[in-house]
Structures are given as C-alpha cells and as structure tokens.
Design a protein around this motif. Structure first.
Motif, short mmCIF file in Angstrom:
data_model
loop_
_atom_site.label_atom_id
_atom_site.label_comp_id
_atom_site.label_asym_id
_atom_site.label_seq_id
_atom_site.Cartn_x
_atom_site.Cartn_y
_atom_site.Cartn_z
N ILE A 134 0.87 -1.17 0.00
CA ILE A 134 0.00 0.00 0.00
C ILE A 134 0.91 1.22 0.00
N TYR A 135 0.64 2.16 -0.89
CA TYR A 135 1.46 3.38 -0.94
C TYR A 135 0.72 4.50 -0.20
N PHE A 136 1.38 5.05 0.82
CA PHE A 136 0.81 6.16 1.57
C PHE A 136 1.48 7.47 1.13
N LEU A 137 0.68 8.44 0.75
CA LEU A 137 1.23 9.73 0.33
C LEU A 137 1.99 10.36 1.50
N LYS A 138 3.13 10.94 1.19
CA LYS A 138 4.00 11.48 2.23
C LYS A 138 3.36 12.66 2.97
N ASN A 139 2.47 13.36 2.29
CA ASN A 139 1.82 14.50 2.96
C ASN A 139 0.64 14.06 3.82
N GLY A 140 0.41 12.74 3.90
CA GLY A 140 -0.64 12.22 4.78
C GLY A 140 -2.05 12.38 4.27
N SER A 141 -2.19 12.72 2.98
CA SER A 141 -3.53 13.00 2.45
C SER A 141 -4.25 11.78 1.88
N GLY A 142 -3.55 10.65 1.74
CA GLY A 142 -4.24 9.51 1.17
C GLY A 142 -3.33 8.32 0.95
N PHE A 143 -3.88 7.32 0.28
CA PHE A 143 -3.13 6.10 -0.01
C PHE A 143 -3.59 5.52 -1.34
N ILE A 144 -2.71 4.74 -1.95
CA ILE A 144 -2.99 4.11 -3.25
C ILE A 144 -2.94 2.60 -3.08
N ILE A 145 -3.98 1.93 -3.59
CA ILE A 145 -4.03 0.46 -3.56
C ILE A 145 -4.14 -0.07 -4.99
N ASN A 146 -3.74 -1.32 -5.15
CA ASN A 146 -3.89 -2.04 -6.42
C ASN A 146 -4.92 -3.14 -6.19
N SER A 147 -6.16 -2.89 -6.66
CA SER A 147 -7.27 -3.80 -6.38
C SER A 147 -7.85 -4.34 -7.69
N ASP A 148 -8.36 -5.58 -7.62
CA ASP A 148 -9.03 -6.18 -8.78
C ASP A 148 -10.55 -6.22 -8.58
N LYS A 149 -11.08 -5.27 -7.83
CA LYS A 149 -12.50 -5.31 -7.49
C LYS A 149 -13.43 -5.13 -8.68
N ASP A 150 -12.94 -4.56 -9.81
CA ASP A 150 -13.79 -4.46 -11.00
C ASP A 150 -13.49 -5.58 -12.00
N GLY A 151 -12.73 -6.58 -11.55
CA GLY A 151 -12.38 -7.71 -12.42
C GLY A 151 -10.99 -7.59 -13.01
N TRP A 152 -10.37 -6.42 -12.88
CA TRP A 152 -9.02 -6.18 -13.39
C TRP A 152 -8.23 -5.42 -12.32
N HIS A 153 -6.94 -5.72 -12.22
CA HIS A 153 -6.10 -5.03 -11.25
C HIS A 153 -5.86 -3.59 -11.70
N HIS A 154 -6.29 -2.63 -10.86
CA HIS A 154 -6.10 -1.22 -11.17
C HIS A 154 -5.75 -0.43 -9.92
N LEU A 155 -5.23 0.78 -10.14
CA LEU A 155 -4.79 1.65 -9.06
C LEU A 155 -5.90 2.61 -8.65
N TYR A 156 -6.10 2.73 -7.34
CA TYR A 156 -7.13 3.61 -6.79
C TYR A 156 -6.50 4.51 -5.73
N LEU A 157 -6.81 5.80 -5.79
CA LEU A 157 -6.34 6.76 -4.79
C LEU A 157 -7.48 7.07 -3.82
N HIS A 158 -7.24 6.82 -2.54
CA HIS A 158 -8.22 7.07 -1.50
C HIS A 158 -7.71 8.13 -0.53
N ALA A 159 -8.62 8.88 0.04
CA ALA A 159 -8.28 9.79 1.13
C ALA A 159 -8.06 8.98 2.40
N MET A 160 -7.47 9.60 3.43
CA MET A 160 -7.18 8.87 4.65
C MET A 160 -8.42 8.59 5.49
N ASP A 161 -9.58 9.09 5.05
CA ASP A 161 -10.83 8.65 5.69
C ASP A 161 -11.46 7.50 4.93
N GLY A 162 -10.76 7.00 3.89
CA GLY A 162 -11.22 5.86 3.14
C GLY A 162 -12.00 6.17 1.89
#
Length: 539
Positions: free
Chosen positions: A338-366
């Motif tokens: 899991i990649y956490f942004l250094k400024n603490g504003s969010g994180f990036i995950i690699n998920s296959d939830k739509d059937g394909w592995h893709h990158l999603y940027l989330h805020a730290m509240d999810g």
C-alpha cells in the motif's frame, strides 16, 4: 583496386531454387546443442550473464556488482548514468580480516540502507559489523538459534525470534531485550504458524512475523496460538529410516490459529494489543506502517475470504478505526503493498474489485478520490509516486496479457503513457526519484537484453546482451506463442518449442506443463532459456 561486379538476371525459378538451397545448406551447417551446454553451461556458450545490477545509490547512479580487470574480488560499483563513470560504492571484502572465520563478509543477512551496519549469522548466533568504526563483535551466545534477524531502519537495533519468542539487541551496547516470554510448542511470537507462512504471509518470509516501524521506535508482531489446530503427520524421507513430523495443519473447516497483533517499544516494556477478538474466525494479512509511524494499518479478512478490511491501529492504545472495506462475490485477495502519500492526504491500492487489477487513490478517511487506471488489462506493480508532479509509475500488462510494460499515469485524468518499447516483456529497475530506469527485456525469440533509459522513454545506452557470438552457429528450435479458444470462449495463450529439425508431416510426443493457479500466469512472451531446446530435441 575495387572489384568489378557483372550484373546478370536470374529467372524467378532459378532464384527461388538457389534461395531454398542456401537456406537448407545453412540449416545443415548449424551445430546441435549438447546436454553439457544446456544444463552445465559448457563451452562454447550460446548465452551469457547480463550485468549484475542490484539497484540504485541515488537517482543518477546505479549499482553494479562485478570484478573488473585488476580486481582480486567482486566489488559493488556506482555507475553514473550520464557518462558511465564508475567508482567503488561498497567493498565489504576489505573488512574480512575483522570478521571471524566461517563468515562471508560480503553476504550479511541484514544491513542498513548504506551497508554501513551489517548482521551476520554463524552457528546460529548473531554478529555485528560497523564499517565506519571498523568494529566487529558477537551479539548472542545461545544454544538456540536466532531466526530472521532484521536491523531496524536506523541500524541501532536488531530484532529476531528465538524459541518462538521475540527479542532485540541494541547493537551499540550489546544489551539484549526480550519482548515476549510465553512461547511454547503452540504459542509463537513473531514466528509464523505454518498455515500463515504458507497461505497468507508467504514462503519468502521464512516464518518471520514482525515488522519495524519506520522511525525504529516500535515493533509490530503477530502472536499465534495453534492450540486448537489439528495435527497432521508428515513423513520425512531423509535418513536411512525416515521420520514422522507432526505439523499443525488446518484442513477445510478446521479451526485456524488464533492471532493477536502486538506493538512493543524498541526498548521493551508493555505490549499494546490491537483491539481484535482473537476468538473470532478470521485472518490477518501483512500489516503496513504509515510513513510517520503514528499508525499501523492491519489487513483483516473473514473466514469466507470475500471481505477485506483495512484498520488503522493506534500504537499507543491499540484502538482500531475502519479505513477501507472491499467485498467481492467470489473471493478477495490481500494487498501486497500500500502506498501512503507522504503528505498524509491519502493512499494508493492495487485492487481487482472491478475484475481487473487497477490503481485507486483514497483519502485517509477511506473515501475514493480517483481511479487512476482502468480498462480490460492488469496493473502489475506500483513502482513510484511523484507526489509534486502527481504522477504514478507502474508496470502493467496493457499491450498484451503475455507481456509486461512500464507506464506513467497522472493522478488526475488521462491515459497512461507507455515508457518501455517494442514487443517485449520488461523487468524494470526504477531510480529512486524516477529519473531513469533499467529494463531487462526479451520475448520468446529474443534472449535477454538490458538497457538504460530516461523516463521520457529515450535510450541512454544498451547495458548488455545475453546472446553470445556463438548463438547463431547453433540450430535453435522455433518457439511460438499462439492462442487456443476454450469452451467458454477465452483465448488461452499457449507456448510451444519445436525441434530444430521439425517436420510438419511427422508426429511428435508432446510434454505439456500446466499451472492453473489464480493470477499466476506461466505463459509469457519472454525468453525461456535454452533448456526447452533439450526437451524438443529429445522428441
């Protein structure tokens, strides 16, 4: 005096006949690979090793291990990407007179980032080398072996397990700290239960189940209780008569290990336990520390393995806060990073939830900010995030499911930009600030090559070619990649290697290798080495 050529026209029939004759003659003249060449690297070699590049020292210098002319041993050189100039980066061999006999000074089991502080194992005990101080000392003297010794990020402590308990040593003073003391034949602290090593944390962990915080002030660890896990007898064939090994092995429906997640100060003291009920039927995946070390992210999964949750754990209290939830109708997989942004504003995950592995940027509240990549293709690995430029660098199978390429994508909108080249499979070593990358590339008919490029995709220079001058003197059977349509309409990729003297009018036995594991494709448009040539030659 220049030679004089007389031009004469050949009839089409004669020209074709001559071409076929020359091709036949060329094929007949090619030599046959021997068993020794294929399996024992006997001379003459048709392939050779590429440069041994281990990583980067900074954004403009890569690290190469080699023995230059005049060197008496292998050394690590720092190579300037701009001009190729080399300087010695690390040469641990110069300290071999400091260390005990029986220790390979060039091969520490753990080291800090600059290789200034190194840990070694000899006869189950730990030894420490400080390169700056030119100091070498023994850290442990015990009958039991120290397992998985790991230096803290600051290089001041080494953590390990001994007899299934978690320990640490202050390498500066030699003081040993015992973090846990309740281990038994069914209780393990920082040492994984078998099923977790095999199915959750991974074999590469070698049973390690503890993790340093980035600031080196805390250790997170798993505590396993195998009391209710059934025993399965395994036969060990080693020795004259063999032996029986009793393994705690939960089969489908059996109780799993009970797991607690502990966080302990580096200097020892009270353990803070994460707020989970160990009696629940659940799994825990690899945890991740937030870069500022203020929180630990724990992966939780239900027994049905269709729901994954990320929880933020307060290291001081153990209280948890739900950060992210993913549910899939079939099954859901763990995050390997899991990649956490250094400024603490969010994180990036690699998920296959739509059937394909893709990158999603989330805020730290999810909450989801943006889906960075999308389409009917898979992201393989996120390599770097340039936060000021809002760019993500990653590898993916976008051009073809059998090839891996290197891309850059905006954290806003727009299509990914391909940075690699050609119809090859690429393995990427990216510089720390994403200024340059080294690719090891090949396809089924092209032996491995290595090149240095900048991240605008411009070639700086070729670094190596595994194909020797002898390669073209040998008969190499054709390897082909094609697709076979399955009963459900999927075009399944297949690779075969034909004998060098293949005759389409003959029948040949076929050796088929199939691995049907999920997300573990074994068919890739990459060089497969020369071993398949032997199986093809033997029919």
């Amino acid at each position: 005096m220049r030679p004089i050529f007389v031009k004469k026209s050949l009839s089409p029939f004669l020209a074709l006949s001559l071409l076929l004759f020359l091709c036949s003659l060329s094929a007949q003249e090619k030599k046959k690979l021997t068993y020794e060449q294929i399996f024992k690297s006997a001379e003459p070699k048709v392939t050779q090793s590429l440069p041994d590049i281990s990583g980067w020292s900074d954004d403009s210098h890569y690290l190469e291990m080699k023995k230059k002319e005049g060197d008496d041993r292998v050394k690590v050189y720092s190579v300037d990407v701009r001009n190729g100039e080399e300087s010695i980066y690390s040469d641990l061999e110069q300290y071999k007179t400091l260390v005990d006999s029986g220790i390979n000074v060039s091969n520490p089991v753990s080291r800090n980032e600059s290789s200034i502080r190194c840990i070694y194992v000899k006869d189950g005990d730990l030894y420490f080398l400080d390169v700056q101080r030119k100091e070498f000392k023994r850290l442990t003297i015990t009958e039991a072996s120290e397992k998985n010794p790991t230096l803290s990020p600051d290089g001041n402590f080494v953590a390990f397990t001994r007899d299934r308990n978690l320990f640490g040593v202050d390498v500066n003073t030699g003081r040993e700290i015992q973090y846990t003391n309740d281990a038994s034949d069914v209780i393990y602290n920082g040492w994984s239960s078998w099923v977790y090593m095999e199915e959750v944390l991974g074999r590469e962990t070698q049973y390690k189940a503890f993790w340093w915080s980035p600031d080196s002030k805390r250790l997170a660890f798993f505590r396993f209780d195998d009391t209710h896990v059934p025993v399965f007898p395994l036969f060990n064939a080693e020795g004259v008569h063999g032996s029986i090994e009793n393994q705690r092995y939960p089969k489908a429906g059996d109780p799993n290990p009970e797991v607690r997640i502990g966080i302990v100060p580096v200097g020892g003291g009270n353990i803070v336990w994460a707020d989970f009920n160990q009696k629940d039927d659940q799994y825990f995946g690899t945890p991740f520390w937030i870069p500022d070390s203020r929180q630990l992210v724990v992966q939780w999964m239900n027994r049905g393995q269709d729901t994954l949750k990320l929880h933020l754990i307060d290291p001081g209290t153990g209280k948890k806060k739900e950060l992210y939830v993913e549910h899939q109708p079939s099954w859901v997989d763990w995050f390997t990073s899991i990649y956490f942004l250094k400024n603490g504003s969010g994180f990036i995950i690699n998920s296959d939830k739509d059937g394909w592995h893709h990158l999603y940027l989330h805020a730290m509240d999810g909450t989801l900010k943006i889906q960075i990549t999308q389409g009917k293709w898979n992201v393989a690995d996120l390599l770097y995030v340039d936060e000021p430029a809002r760019l993500a660098y990653f590898t993916a199978k976008k051009e073809a499911s059998t090839r891996t390429d290197f891309y850059r994508a905006s954290l806003g909108e727009g299509e990914p930009v391909r940075l690699s080249f050609g119809e090859f499979t690429h393995s990427i070593k990216l510089s720390p600030m994403a200024g340059y990358f080294i690719t090891t590339y090949s396809n089924i008919s092209t032996p491995l090559r290595m090149a240095l490029l900048n991240t605008n995709g411009a070639l700086i220079r070729e670094l190596g070619d595994s194909k020797t001058t002898e390669f073209d003197n040998y008969a190499i059977g054709k390897t082909e990649l094609f697709r076979v349509k399955t009963t459900d309409g999927y075009n399944l990729p297949v690779i075969w290697t034909l004998p060098a003297d293949f005759d389409a009018d003959k029948k040949y036995p076929v050796l088929i290798s199939v691995y049907g594991g999920p997300d573990q494709a074994s068919v890739a448009d990459s060089w497969r080495g020369i071993r398949p040539q032997w199986w093809a030659m033997e029919g």
